[in-house]
Design a protein around this motif. Sequence first.
Motif, short mmCIF file in Angstrom:
data_model
loop_
_atom_site.label_atom_id
_atom_site.label_comp_id
_atom_site.label_asym_id
_atom_site.label_seq_id
_atom_site.Cartn_x
_atom_site.Cartn_y
_atom_site.Cartn_z
N LEU A 120 8.94 -1.40 2.27
CA LEU A 120 9.12 -0.33 3.26
C LEU A 120 10.25 0.56 2.78
N ARG A 121 10.09 1.86 2.95
CA ARG A 121 11.13 2.80 2.51
C ARG A 121 11.71 3.51 3.72
N VAL A 122 13.03 3.59 3.77
CA VAL A 122 13.71 4.31 4.85
C VAL A 122 13.62 5.80 4.52
N GLU A 123 12.87 6.51 5.33
CA GLU A 123 12.66 7.95 5.10
C GLU A 123 13.76 8.78 5.76
N ARG A 124 14.16 8.38 6.95
CA ARG A 124 15.14 9.18 7.68
C ARG A 124 15.83 8.32 8.72
N ILE A 125 17.11 8.58 8.93
CA ILE A 125 17.88 7.92 9.98
C ILE A 125 18.48 9.02 10.84
N GLU A 126 18.22 8.94 12.13
CA GLU A 126 18.79 9.91 13.06
C GLU A 126 19.97 9.28 13.76
N GLY A 127 21.06 10.00 13.81
CA GLY A 127 22.29 9.49 14.41
C GLY A 127 23.19 8.89 13.36
N ASP A 128 24.38 8.54 13.78
CA ASP A 128 25.39 7.97 12.88
C ASP A 128 25.62 6.52 13.24
N GLY A 129 25.97 5.74 12.25
CA GLY A 129 26.30 4.36 12.50
C GLY A 129 25.16 3.41 12.20
N PRO A 130 25.38 2.15 12.51
CA PRO A 130 24.40 1.12 12.18
C PRO A 130 23.17 1.17 13.09
N VAL A 131 22.11 0.55 12.62
CA VAL A 131 20.89 0.38 13.41
C VAL A 131 21.09 -0.85 14.29
N ASP A 132 20.87 -0.70 15.58
CA ASP A 132 21.00 -1.86 16.47
C ASP A 132 19.72 -2.03 17.27
N GLU A 133 19.74 -2.93 18.25
CA GLU A 133 18.53 -3.26 19.01
C GLU A 133 18.02 -2.10 19.86
N ASP A 134 18.82 -1.06 20.07
CA ASP A 134 18.39 0.09 20.86
C ASP A 134 17.74 1.19 20.02
N ALA A 135 17.84 1.08 18.71
CA ALA A 135 17.26 2.11 17.84
C ALA A 135 15.74 2.06 17.88
N THR A 136 15.15 3.23 17.89
CA THR A 136 13.69 3.35 17.82
C THR A 136 13.27 3.28 16.36
N ILE A 137 12.19 2.57 16.09
CA ILE A 137 11.62 2.52 14.74
C ILE A 137 10.30 3.25 14.77
N GLU A 138 10.17 4.24 13.90
CA GLU A 138 8.92 4.97 13.75
C GLU A 138 8.38 4.73 12.35
N TYR A 139 7.07 4.73 12.24
CA TYR A 139 6.43 4.49 10.94
C TYR A 139 5.72 5.73 10.45
N ALA A 140 5.67 5.87 9.13
CA ALA A 140 4.93 6.94 8.47
C ALA A 140 4.21 6.32 7.28
N GLU A 141 3.11 6.91 6.91
CA GLU A 141 2.37 6.43 5.75
C GLU A 141 2.80 7.20 4.52
N ARG A 142 2.87 6.52 3.37
CA ARG A 142 3.18 7.18 2.10
C ARG A 142 2.12 6.77 1.08
N GLU A 143 2.26 7.20 -0.15
CA GLU A 143 1.29 6.91 -1.18
C GLU A 143 1.09 5.40 -1.38
N ALA A 144 -0.09 5.03 -1.83
CA ALA A 144 -0.41 3.63 -2.10
C ALA A 144 0.43 3.10 -3.25
N CYS A 145 0.65 1.79 -3.26
CA CYS A 145 1.46 1.19 -4.33
C CYS A 145 0.79 -0.02 -4.99
N GLY A 146 -0.48 -0.24 -4.68
CA GLY A 146 -1.20 -1.35 -5.30
C GLY A 146 -0.97 -2.70 -4.66
N LEU A 147 -0.89 -2.72 -3.34
CA LEU A 147 -0.70 -4.00 -2.63
C LEU A 147 -1.83 -4.95 -2.90
#
Length: 88
Positions: free
Chosen positions: A61-88
Amino acid sequence: MTASCVVVSYPADLSAWGRDQLDTPWFRAYLRRRLEDAVAGATVDVFLDVGCCGDTLDVPLRVERIEGDGPVDEDATIEYAEREACGL
Protein backbone atom coordinates in the motif's frame (compact mmCIF):
# COMPACT_ATOMS: atom_id res chain seq x y z
CA MET A 1 -2.70 17.94 16.41
CA THR A 2 -3.23 14.78 14.34
CA ALA A 3 -3.83 13.82 10.72
CA SER A 4 -7.48 13.97 9.73
CA CYS A 5 -7.33 11.80 6.61
CA VAL A 6 -4.88 9.45 4.92
CA VAL A 7 -5.28 8.42 1.29
CA VAL A 8 -3.71 5.03 0.61
CA SER A 9 -3.50 3.38 -2.81
CA TYR A 10 -3.65 -0.33 -3.59
CA PRO A 11 -2.57 -2.05 -6.82
CA ALA A 12 -5.21 -2.46 -9.56
CA ASP A 13 -4.62 -6.22 -9.62
CA LEU A 14 -5.77 -6.66 -6.01
CA SER A 15 -8.75 -9.02 -6.09
CA ALA A 16 -12.26 -8.02 -5.09
CA TRP A 17 -11.82 -10.20 -2.00
CA GLY A 18 -8.64 -8.30 -1.09
CA ARG A 19 -10.39 -4.96 -1.55
CA ASP A 20 -13.18 -6.15 0.74
CA GLN A 21 -10.58 -7.03 3.39
CA LEU A 22 -9.16 -3.49 3.27
CA ASP A 23 -12.56 -2.17 4.34
CA THR A 24 -13.02 -4.35 7.42
CA PRO A 25 -12.99 -2.49 10.76
CA TRP A 26 -10.16 -4.65 12.11
CA PHE A 27 -7.94 -4.00 9.07
CA ARG A 28 -8.58 -0.25 9.23
CA ALA A 29 -7.61 -0.28 12.94
CA TYR A 30 -4.44 -2.23 12.10
CA LEU A 31 -3.61 0.13 9.24
CA ARG A 32 -4.00 3.21 11.43
CA ARG A 33 -1.35 1.76 13.77
CA ARG A 34 0.93 0.94 10.83
CA LEU A 35 0.52 4.46 9.43
CA GLU A 36 1.04 6.29 12.73
CA ASP A 37 4.26 7.98 11.54
CA ALA A 38 3.71 7.62 7.79
CA VAL A 39 4.78 10.17 5.22
CA ALA A 40 3.36 10.76 1.76
CA GLY A 41 5.04 8.56 -0.84
CA ALA A 42 5.96 5.80 1.62
CA THR A 43 5.05 2.19 0.82
CA VAL A 44 3.75 -0.01 3.60
CA ASP A 45 3.70 -3.76 3.02
CA VAL A 46 0.71 -5.36 4.73
CA PHE A 47 -0.67 -8.85 4.71
CA LEU A 48 -4.21 -10.01 4.28
CA ASP A 49 -5.15 -13.31 5.84
CA VAL A 50 -6.72 -15.53 3.21
CA GLY A 51 -8.64 -17.60 5.75
CA CYS A 52 -8.64 -21.33 6.31
CA CYS A 53 -5.99 -21.96 3.66
CA GLY A 54 -3.34 -20.78 6.12
CA ASP A 55 -1.67 -18.49 3.62
CA THR A 56 -1.30 -14.73 3.41
CA LEU A 57 -1.49 -12.21 0.62
CA ASP A 58 1.20 -9.53 0.86
CA VAL A 59 -0.01 -6.19 -0.49
CA PRO A 60 2.08 -3.02 -0.99
CA LEU A 61 0.00 0.00 0.00
CA ARG A 62 1.32 3.46 -0.84
CA VAL A 63 0.55 6.60 1.16
CA GLU A 64 -0.64 9.05 -1.47
CA ARG A 65 -1.64 11.96 0.73
CA ILE A 66 -1.98 12.92 4.38
CA GLU A 67 -4.32 15.71 5.37
CA GLY A 68 -3.55 17.56 8.57
CA ASP A 69 -0.44 17.64 10.72
CA GLY A 70 0.79 15.10 13.19
CA PRO A 71 0.43 11.37 13.62
CA VAL A 72 -2.37 9.17 12.34
CA ASP A 73 -4.62 8.10 15.20
CA GLU A 74 -7.90 6.20 15.63
CA ASP A 75 -9.92 9.26 14.55
CA ALA A 76 -8.22 9.62 11.17
CA THR A 77 -10.24 8.71 8.11
CA ILE A 78 -8.65 6.24 5.69
CA GLU A 79 -9.55 6.56 2.03
CA TYR A 80 -8.44 4.20 -0.71
CA ALA A 81 -7.46 4.84 -4.31
CA GLU A 82 -6.47 2.44 -7.05
CA ARG A 83 -3.06 2.67 -8.75
CA GLU A 84 -1.27 0.70 -11.47
CA ALA A 85 -1.02 -3.09 -11.16
CA CYS A 86 2.13 -4.57 -9.65
CA GLY A 87 1.84 -8.28 -10.43
CA LEU A 88 0.17 -9.57 -7.28
